[in-house]
Design an enzyme around this catalytic site. Structure first.
Site, mmCIF file in Angstrom:
data_model
loop_
_atom_site.group_PDB
_atom_site.id
_atom_site.type_symbol
_atom_site.label_atom_id
_atom_site.label_comp_id
_atom_site.label_asym_id
_atom_site.label_seq_id
_atom_site.Cartn_x
_atom_site.Cartn_y
_atom_site.Cartn_z
ATOM 1 N N LEU A 59 0.838 -1.195 0.000
ATOM 2 C CA LEU A 59 0.000 0.000 0.000
ATOM 3 C C LEU A 59 0.878 1.252 0.000
ATOM 4 O O LEU A 59 0.791 2.095 0.891
ATOM 5 C CB LEU A 59 -0.956 0.011 1.199
ATOM 6 N N ILE A 88 1.270 3.748 -5.338
ATOM 7 C CA ILE A 88 0.477 3.068 -6.364
ATOM 8 C C ILE A 88 -0.630 2.241 -5.718
ATOM 9 O O ILE A 88 -1.785 2.287 -6.138
ATOM 10 C CB ILE A 88 1.387 2.198 -7.250
ATOM 11 N N ARG A 96 4.603 -4.663 5.186
ATOM 12 C CA ARG A 96 5.416 -5.184 6.292
ATOM 13 C C ARG A 96 4.872 -4.698 7.632
ATOM 14 O O ARG A 96 4.917 -5.409 8.635
ATOM 15 C CB ARG A 96 6.873 -4.755 6.117
ATOM 16 N N THR A 97 4.349 -3.467 7.661
ATOM 17 C CA THR A 97 3.704 -2.916 8.855
ATOM 18 C C THR A 97 2.434 -2.197 8.423
ATOM 19 O O THR A 97 2.325 -1.753 7.276
ATOM 20 C CB THR A 97 4.621 -1.916 9.595
ATOM 21 N N ARG A 120 6.937 -5.907 -9.989
ATOM 22 C CA ARG A 120 8.104 -6.407 -10.697
ATOM 23 C C ARG A 120 7.919 -7.901 -10.922
ATOM 24 O O ARG A 120 7.304 -8.598 -10.097
ATOM 25 C CB ARG A 120 9.403 -6.149 -9.911
ATOM 26 N N GLU A 179 12.121 -10.604 -18.325
ATOM 27 C CA GLU A 179 11.882 -9.510 -19.275
ATOM 28 C C GLU A 179 13.177 -9.173 -20.029
ATOM 29 O O GLU A 179 14.257 -9.232 -19.455
ATOM 30 C CB GLU A 179 11.406 -8.254 -18.534
ATOM 31 N N HIS A 233 5.172 -4.616 -19.851
ATOM 32 C CA HIS A 233 5.715 -3.657 -18.869
ATOM 33 C C HIS A 233 5.471 -2.215 -19.328
ATOM 34 O O HIS A 233 6.391 -1.407 -19.440
ATOM 35 C CB HIS A 233 7.208 -3.902 -18.626
ATOM 36 N N VAL A 234 4.209 -1.910 -19.578
ATOM 37 C CA VAL A 234 3.820 -0.573 -20.021
ATOM 38 C C VAL A 234 2.947 0.144 -18.994
ATOM 39 O O VAL A 234 2.440 1.244 -19.266
ATOM 40 C CB VAL A 234 3.072 -0.627 -21.373
#
Length: 310
Positions: A150, A153, A173-174, A230, A259, A277-278
């Site tokens: 979060l 993006i 993670r938190t 990714r 890629e 990857h656009v």
């Protein structure tokens, strides 16, 4: 005298013109040009412009003794030798915030495409197949949307989910302070709760294969996964097995391992949507990213703090 800049990525003509106006720029967007440029002019470069996929390694940094500014055009920087650069006193920046809306838009485009089967329906229509012979597809609205990561993006994906009357949960993670969204302390727990899982976490060693067979199992046979982070974050072999076995209903990927070569194990599968990857690429996003780089560079070379340090 304009600072000397090494550009390691492809740029459109307007972006290249803007950068060439501010720098003595050498453009080396493929591996052969890159090696030749560093060998010939490494001693002169004061700045490098790259991206997270293309990166810059420690050995290359050491061939540029005058390097003082290293920039990733977009938000990702997983293949930049950040710690090594910092040990040399090099300022490292990225394009955080410049293409967030574009990536979030693309994440939802992928989600809608795979859940509603848009590519297959398009193909069917073109050969004269009418709806009565085609399976009905589920709604997107009103479902549970799980977001892995979060950040800027992920938060924008969550806002778009709200527009579709979706219940939104997330894993970081938190917990994100002040967020009203439901927090899950593991990706597996989030996947088990979700109808749709959107992956928007940074890449790198810490998130490699974060989305694995266990997570896909938890997502279940009605679940869909979308990856706009990714390629390394999602285990391709585990995904192919899950899609073939019906462990999950479908997947949509803008990024993938290996890629720019497409993921061979997924190409023949009907329940996959792939884009090259656009997600972060639009005229608006590229313009904003280049302007951000130029602003960072101008501030750095004027002795001022940069806007988006890593």
């Amino acid at each position: 005298m304009k600072p000397s800049l090494l550009v390691l990525i492809h740029l459109n003509d307007p972006s290249r013109a803007s950068i060439d106006a501010a720098f003595d720029a050498v453009h080396a967007p493929d591996s052969a040009q890159r090696a030749a440029a560093i060998a010939a002019r490494g001693a002169a470069f004061r700045a490098v412009l790259t991206n997270g996929t293309t990166g810059l390694n420690a050995s290359e940094i050491d061939q540029m003794p005058q390097l003082e500014l290293l920039s990733a055009l977009g938000a990702g920087y997983e293949n930049l030798a950040v710690d090594h650069a910092r040990s040399r006193g090099i300022v490292v920046v990225n394009g955080a915030g410049t293409n967030d809306h574009c990536v979030a838009d693309h994440a939802f485009a992928l989600l809608l495409a795979v859940v509603r089967d848009v590519p297959q329906l398009d193909q069917a229509t073109r050969v004269g197949v009418w709806r009565d012979t085609l399976p009905m597809r589920p709604n997107v609205s009103g479902k549970r949307l799980g977001i892995v990561g979060l950040g800027n993006i992920g938060a924008k994906v969550a806002r778009r989910g709200g527009g579709f009357d979706m219940e939104v949960g997330y894993h970081n993670r938190t917990p994100r302070e002040g967020s009203p969204l439901r927090y899950f302390d593991s990706v597996t727990a989030l996947a088990q709760w979700s109808d749709f899982l959107v992956v928007a976490t940074p890449g790198g060693a810490g998130t490699r294969h974060l989305i694995d067979a266990k997570v896909l199992d938890a997502l279940g046979p009605q679940g869909f996964v979308v990856n706009v982070s990714r390629g390394s974050v999602l285990d391709t072999a585990a995904l192919a097995q899950a899609l073939n076995a019906g462990t999950i209903a479908g997947a949509a990927l803008d990024v993938y391992e290996g890629e720019p070569h497409p993921p061979e194990a997924l190409l023949a599968l009907r329940n996959v949507v792939l884009t090259p990857h656009v997600g972060g690429r639009s005229p608006e996003a590229i313009t904003a990213s280049v302007e951000n780089f130029l602003s960072n560079a101008k501030r750095h070379f004027a002795g001022e703090p940069v806007l988006t340090p890593i």
